[in-house]
Design a protein around this motif. Structure first.
Motif, PDB file in Angstrom:
ATOM      1  N   MET A 166       0.724  -1.440   0.139  1.00  0.00           N
ATOM      2  CA  MET A 166       0.112   0.091   0.140  1.00  0.00           C
ATOM      3  C   MET A 166       0.851   1.236  -0.009  1.00  0.00           C
ATOM      4  O   MET A 166       2.065   1.405   0.745  1.00  0.00           O
ATOM      5  CB  MET A 166      -0.694   0.030   1.241  1.00  0.00           C
ATOM      6  CG  MET A 166      -2.020   0.975   1.248  1.00  0.00           C
ATOM      7  SD  MET A 166      -3.174   0.893   2.624  1.00  0.00           S
ATOM      8  CE  MET A 166      -4.162  -0.071   2.083  1.00  0.00           C
ATOM      9  N   SER A 167       0.292   2.187  -0.766  1.00  0.00           N
ATOM     10  CA  SER A 167       1.426   3.421  -0.984  1.00  0.00           C
ATOM     11  C   SER A 167       1.323   4.138   0.278  1.00  0.00           C
ATOM     12  O   SER A 167       0.123   4.240   1.050  1.00  0.00           O
ATOM     13  CB  SER A 167       1.171   4.055  -2.157  1.00  0.00           C
ATOM     14  OG  SER A 167      -0.020   4.808  -1.897  1.00  0.00           O
ATOM     15  N   THR A 168       2.193   5.290   0.328  1.00  0.00           N
ATOM     16  CA  THR A 168       2.085   5.972   1.633  1.00  0.00           C
ATOM     17  C   THR A 168       1.075   6.989   1.452  1.00  0.00           C
ATOM     18  O   THR A 168       0.291   7.115   2.676  1.00  0.00           O
ATOM     19  CB  THR A 168       3.446   6.805   1.628  1.00  0.00           C
ATOM     20  OG1 THR A 168       4.739   6.108   1.696  1.00  0.00           O
ATOM     21  CG2 THR A 168       3.407   7.690   2.918  1.00  0.00           C
ATOM     22  N   LEU A 169       0.700   7.552   0.478  1.00  0.00           N
ATOM     23  CA  LEU A 169      -0.153   8.238   0.006  1.00  0.00           C
ATOM     24  C   LEU A 169      -1.867   7.580   0.525  1.00  0.00           C
ATOM     25  O   LEU A 169      -2.666   8.223   1.294  1.00  0.00           O
ATOM     26  CB  LEU A 169      -0.625   9.019  -1.249  1.00  0.00           C
ATOM     27  CG  LEU A 169      -1.682   9.671  -1.526  1.00  0.00           C
ATOM     28  CD1 LEU A 169      -1.774  11.089  -0.676  1.00  0.00           C
ATOM     29  CD2 LEU A 169      -1.568  10.339  -3.139  1.00  0.00           C
ATOM     30  N   ALA A 170      -1.972   6.491   0.122  1.00  0.00           N
ATOM     31  CA  ALA A 170      -3.371   5.764   0.505  1.00  0.00           C
ATOM     32  C   ALA A 170      -3.455   5.426   1.861  1.00  0.00           C
ATOM     33  O   ALA A 170      -4.526   5.620   2.247  1.00  0.00           O
ATOM     34  CB  ALA A 170      -3.362   4.432  -0.393  1.00  0.00           C
ATOM     35  N   LEU A 171      -2.180   5.000   2.688  1.00  0.00           N
ATOM     36  CA  LEU A 171      -2.394   4.900   3.993  1.00  0.00           C
ATOM     37  C   LEU A 171      -2.692   6.282   4.789  1.00  0.00           C
ATOM     38  O   LEU A 171      -3.396   6.027   5.590  1.00  0.00           O
ATOM     39  CB  LEU A 171      -0.936   4.082   4.482  1.00  0.00           C
ATOM     40  CG  LEU A 171      -1.020   3.861   5.833  1.00  0.00           C
ATOM     41  CD1 LEU A 171      -1.958   2.720   5.967  1.00  0.00           C
ATOM     42  CD2 LEU A 171       0.540   3.267   5.997  1.00  0.00           C
ATOM     43  N   THR A 172      -1.999   7.388   4.378  1.00  0.00           N
ATOM     44  CA  THR A 172      -2.169   8.554   4.810  1.00  0.00           C
ATOM     45  C   THR A 172      -3.770   8.682   4.734  1.00  0.00           C
ATOM     46  O   THR A 172      -4.380   9.416   5.704  1.00  0.00           O
ATOM     47  CB  THR A 172      -1.280   9.680   4.294  1.00  0.00           C
ATOM     48  OG1 THR A 172      -0.055   9.328   4.586  1.00  0.00           O
ATOM     49  CG2 THR A 172      -1.754  10.885   5.169  1.00  0.00           C
TER      50      THR A 172
END
Length: 43
Positions: free
Chosen positions: A1-7
């Motif tokens: 999971m990308s950092t942006l999606a997790l954020t």
């Protein structure tokens, strides 16, 4: 999971809570004003 999606996923829940609390608060103060106007207790 990308950092942006997790954020975005992490920040989504406080925003949902904020909207729900806003709706509850708005309804409470609407009922409060109506009760004061008619001279009744809110409870």
């Amino acid at each position: 999971m990308s950092t942006l999606a997790l954020t975005l996923y992490t920040l989504m829940w406080p925003m949902i809570v904020l909207v729900v609390m806003g709706v509850i608060g708005y309804a409470f103060f609407t009922d409060f004003k109506e009760a004061r106007r008619s001279g009744k207790d809110i409870i």
